[in-house]
Enzyme design. Structure first.
Site, PDB file in Angstrom:
ATOM      1  NE  ARG A 176      -2.431   0.264   4.933  1.00 35.71           N
ATOM      2  CZ  ARG A 176      -1.357   1.027   4.826  1.00 35.71           C
ATOM      3  NH1 ARG A 176      -0.350   0.642   4.083  1.00 35.71           N
ATOM      4  NH2 ARG A 176      -1.283   2.180   5.448  1.00 35.71           N
TER       5      ARG A 176
ATOM      6  CG  HIS B  85       6.414   0.413   2.631  1.00 37.57           C
ATOM      7  ND1 HIS B  85       6.127  -0.207   1.438  1.00 37.57           N
ATOM      8  CD2 HIS B  85       5.223   0.526   3.279  1.00 37.57           C
ATOM      9  CE1 HIS B  85       4.845  -0.461   1.362  1.00 37.57           C
ATOM     10  NE2 HIS B  85       4.265  -0.037   2.467  1.00 37.57           N
TER      11      HIS B  85
HETATM   12  C1  SIN Z   1       0.658  -1.419   1.266  1.00 37.79           C
HETATM   13  O1  SIN Z   1       1.815  -1.054   1.159  1.00 37.79           O
HETATM   14  O2  SIN Z   1       0.067  -1.334   2.329  1.00 37.79           O
HETATM   15  C2  SIN Z   1      -0.053  -2.009   0.073  1.00 37.79           C
HETATM   16  C3  SIN Z   1       0.409  -3.376  -0.242  1.00 37.79           C
HETATM   17  C4  SIN Z   1      -0.261  -3.934  -1.476  1.00 37.79           C
HETATM   18  O3  SIN Z   1      -1.081  -3.244  -2.085  1.00 37.79           O
HETATM   19  O4  SIN Z   1       0.032  -5.066  -1.839  1.00 37.79           O
END
Ligand code: SIN
Length: 281
Positions: free
Chosen positions: A272, A101
């Protein structure tokens, strides 16, 4: 290869990615920031090892690049709504981001990039894959490029976060349930021009972009399916193996990513921060 004087830049894979040395993300001076930004443009995803940031320092680093996104459907940390805890508990079956994504592509102005900080990682597994969408576009035939250059995709959170969601199951990160507010649609070019590098890239994201403008999902499916398989061919990808306190910063305008869910019974916790971007054209 650009010259850097403040940081060390070591390419990570031939498709994309570089490891950046000589930077303490907890306090980045102006010249270092400019070189980090340049390295992000050049390599599309950059990795930093052994970083020690408080949530405030993580936010401050993100704000160097722009204002920060607050996720509409996934709750942030109580004190810091701009930080999403990407969390999988040992008893969880699903993970967050476990499909190819582009982050939050269904916004009119999807994020410039995301900065993911590893707080707790499984003993083995939990790597993240990245796919270079400039290379994916470049590899298409002239005829396909010419056709896609004029096309528009519909982006929507409906199939993932909305009441039409077909594969909803709660993860520890997604602390809400399918919602009727996730039904909106926006239009994005199928091929976008990067606002800083001028390079063209594919800008589609599986279930977040289920159809082309003025076409049904059924009509769109053959070309969408072809492009989705093309976007993530191995030759466009790199795979990042996390260590605790590592950071990955990807340019969400030209990179797709995929969080592997191959560590049953173990915990994984990441923080994040997503930096707001501009309207794709
Ligand atoms: C995300 O899709 O932002 C998470 C990616 C991850 O946890 O490696």
């Amino acid at each position: 290869m650009a010259d850097y004087s403040k940081i060390q830049v070591t390419p990570y894979a031939s498709a994309l990615g570089a490891v950046i040395g000589g930077v303490d993300l907890a306090s980045v001076d102006d010249d270092t920031y400019l070189e980090v930004r340049r390295a992000l443009m050049e390599h599309q995803v950059i990795f930093f090892e052994d970083q020690h940031m408080t949530p405030e320092q993580h936010l401050a680093f993100g704000r160097r690049f722009g204002s920060l996104n607050i996720h509409d459907f996934v709750g942030g940390m109580e004190e810091h709504p701009e930080i999403v805890e990407v969390r999988k508990e040992p008893e969880d079956e699903r993970n967050f981001g476990g499909a190819w994504h582009v982050d939050v592509i269904y916004l009119e102005e999807p994020p410039l990039g995301s900065i993911l900080y590893a707080k707790e990682i499984p003993g083995i597994g939990g790597d993240t894959l990245f796919a270079n969408q400039v290379a994916a576009y470049d590899a298409l035939s002239k005829g396909m490029k010419d056709m896609l250059d004029g096309m528009t995709a519909i982006a929507t959170p409906a199939l993932i976060y909305g009441t039409q969601s077909t594969d909803w199951s709660k993860t520890s990160s997604m602390n809400s349930s399918p919602t009727a507010t996730a039904e909106g649609e926006v239009e994005h070019p199928v091929v976008r021009v990067h606002p800083e590098t001028g390079r063209k890239s594919l800008f589609l994201s599986g279930k977040f972009t289920p159809r082309f403008k003025d076409m049904t999902m059924e009509e769109s499916a053959p070309l969408m399916d072809y492009l989705f398989a093309h976007q993530t061919k191995p030759q466009f990808c790199c795979r990042f193996k996390w260590a605790e306190n590592a950071v990955a910063f990807w340019d969400n305008r030209c990179v797709m990513h995929y969080a592997l869910n191959d560590y049953p019974g173990q915990r994984r916790l990441m923080h994040r921060v997503a930096v707001n971007g501009d309207r794709p054209h």
